[in-house]
Design a protein around this motif. Structure first.
Motif, mmCIF file in Angstrom:
data_model
loop_
_atom_site.group_PDB
_atom_site.id
_atom_site.type_symbol
_atom_site.label_atom_id
_atom_site.label_comp_id
_atom_site.label_asym_id
_atom_site.label_seq_id
_atom_site.Cartn_x
_atom_site.Cartn_y
_atom_site.Cartn_z
ATOM 1 N N PHE A 129 3.479 5.734 1.264
ATOM 2 C CA PHE A 129 2.414 5.777 2.438
ATOM 3 C C PHE A 129 1.667 5.133 1.539
ATOM 4 C CE2 PHE A 129 -0.887 8.373 3.327
ATOM 5 C CZ PHE A 129 -0.881 8.622 4.922
ATOM 6 N N LEU A 130 1.199 5.140 0.601
ATOM 7 C CA LEU A 130 -0.129 3.814 0.003
ATOM 8 C C LEU A 130 -0.467 2.638 0.425
ATOM 9 C CD1 LEU A 130 -0.638 6.537 -3.318
ATOM 10 C CD2 LEU A 130 -1.762 6.698 -1.209
ATOM 11 N N THR A 131 1.353 2.167 0.631
ATOM 12 C CA THR A 131 1.532 0.617 0.407
ATOM 13 C C THR A 131 1.104 0.023 1.582
ATOM 14 O OG1 THR A 131 3.398 0.776 -0.358
ATOM 15 C CG2 THR A 131 2.143 0.391 -2.072
ATOM 16 N N ARG A 132 1.202 1.439 3.005
ATOM 17 C CA ARG A 132 1.563 0.638 3.951
ATOM 18 C C ARG A 132 0.104 -0.483 4.331
ATOM 19 N NH1 ARG A 132 2.355 5.921 6.978
ATOM 20 N NH2 ARG A 132 5.052 6.880 6.423
ATOM 21 N N PRO A 133 0.094 -1.022 5.396
ATOM 22 C CA PRO A 133 -1.339 -1.795 5.626
ATOM 23 C C PRO A 133 -2.400 -1.129 6.367
ATOM 24 C CG PRO A 133 0.233 -3.085 6.515
ATOM 25 C CD PRO A 133 1.145 -1.501 6.285
ATOM 26 N N GLU A 134 -1.766 0.352 6.517
ATOM 27 C CA GLU A 134 -2.946 0.534 7.132
ATOM 28 C C GLU A 134 -4.035 2.072 5.856
ATOM 29 O OE1 GLU A 134 0.564 3.304 8.762
ATOM 30 O OE2 GLU A 134 0.030 0.821 8.157
ATOM 31 N N VAL A 135 -3.311 1.880 5.279
ATOM 32 C CA VAL A 135 -3.654 3.221 3.703
ATOM 33 C C VAL A 135 -4.303 2.288 3.024
ATOM 34 C CG1 VAL A 135 -2.799 4.335 2.451
ATOM 35 C CG2 VAL A 135 -2.044 4.971 4.330
ATOM 36 N N ASN A 136 -3.314 1.414 2.391
ATOM 37 C CA ASN A 136 -3.617 0.196 1.235
ATOM 38 C C ASN A 136 -4.384 0.275 0.443
ATOM 39 O OD1 ASN A 136 -3.969 -2.995 0.818
ATOM 40 N ND2 ASN A 136 -5.416 -3.496 1.421
ATOM 41 N N ILE A 137 -3.446 1.307 -0.422
ATOM 42 C CA ILE A 137 -4.626 1.762 -1.712
ATOM 43 C C ILE A 137 -4.136 1.564 -2.269
ATOM 44 C CG2 ILE A 137 -5.414 3.363 -2.980
ATOM 45 C CD1 ILE A 137 -5.552 5.643 -0.637
ATOM 46 N N PRO A 138 -3.845 0.111 -3.232
ATOM 47 C CA PRO A 138 -2.554 -0.339 -4.389
ATOM 48 C C PRO A 138 -3.179 0.798 -5.774
ATOM 49 C CG PRO A 138 -5.628 -1.011 -4.823
ATOM 50 C CD PRO A 138 -5.438 -0.458 -3.409
#
Length: 292
Positions: free
Chosen positions: A71-80
């Motif tokens: 979920f975090l690495t989805r482009p729309e979320v993009n939290i490293p």
């Protein structure tokens, strides 16, 4: 829920993938067998950033962790994500998060796990933010809000310039050219790291920004009457770097290069930080710089 000692803080950067099986949807209740550690490492290898510019994620089970990482690495979320852990948030979890390169990433996103009381105490001491929730979306919303507030606060700190007047100590110029390193005495105001310095007597010539200060150890702030070693980095790219001895000498006073905007922000938000003498200096510098 007991501490997950075996996998509490692993951070990897190699490539790999893993599809979790149904029996992985269990909470961590003790030391993990090596086979489970290997599975977890294989999955998260491709998800973690190699540099210290990412949050740490803590979850109660493999499946929670897998879903949250994806979920975090989805482009729309993009939290490293830099580090991961299973089980409750402990002191070691906090230590891992405390070493991030950017302070905003000194954050633990704790999904469906408890936070040990001692972990909260250590987090407060080390400046680590712990965000908790049982829902992934809520944690992302919390972090985005925290990151936005952090950015605004950082911009505000960078905007404020405290007034100071510095006297160069003779025979203590350690490096004459960029970065200029010399020992000064704060004769008025407050010298802080990040303060731009100019010489009003030389047509307000910029000599650099205070990038570091050191007495016995590095300090961020120095008050009137203190002698301190300062490092001045050239930041005005429109002008050539200044050199001690060529562009200015020991007889020149160094003054913080204030602006109307920086003074307005200082007076609006840091009145309690300014002494009576500091306020008088603000008035003096307003006149010197022609600020109405």
């Amino acid at each position: 829920m007991p501490q997950a000692e075996g996998i509490e803080h692993h951070a990897m950067a190699a490539a790999g993938s893993y599809v979790l099986e149904s029996d992985d949807d269990v909470e961590v209740t003790g030391e993990l067998p090596l086979q489970m550690v290997s599975k977890l490492n294989s999955f998260v290898n491709q998800k973690l950033v190699p540099s210290r510019d990412g949050v740490c994620v803590q979850a109660s089970s493999f499946n929670f962790l897998k879903a949250f990482m994806e979920f975090l690495t989805r482009p729309e979320v993009n939290i490293p994500v830099f580090g991961i852990g299973l089980g409750p948030v402990t002191r070691s979890s906090v230590y891992q998060a405390s070493v991030m390169g950017k302070k905003v990433f000194a954050t633990i996103l704790a999904l469906n796990v408890k936070v040990a009381p001692e972990a909260r105490a250590v987090a407060e001491e080390f400046g680590v933010k712990i965000l908790t929730d049982d829902v992934m979306d809520n944690l992302v919303i919390q972090f985005k809000s925290y990151a936005d507030d952090f950015k605004k606060e950082k911009e505000a700190v960078e905007e404020v310039i405290f007034p100071c007047v510095l006297r160069i100590i003779p025979n203590y110029v350690l490096n004459a050219k960029d970065p200029i390193i010399l020992v000064v005495e704060v004769i008025e105001g407050i010298a802080k790291v990040g303060t731009p310095i100019c010489i009003p007597s030389r047509d307000f010539m910029d000599v650099g920004e205070i990038s570091a200060m050191k007495i016995n150890e590095e300090v961020d702030e120095v008050e009137k009457g203190t002698k301190v070693m300062v490092k001045l980095w050239h930041t005005n790219l429109k002008e050539e770097p200044k050199k001690f001895g060529r562009h200015f000498t020991e007889g020149d006073e160094l003054v913080s290069h204030i602006t109307k905007r920086s003074l307005d922000y200082l007076e609006s938000n840091y009145q309690d930080k300014l002494s009576v003498e500091d306020r008088k200096l603000v008035g003096k510098l307003k006149s010197l710089f022609g600020i109405q």
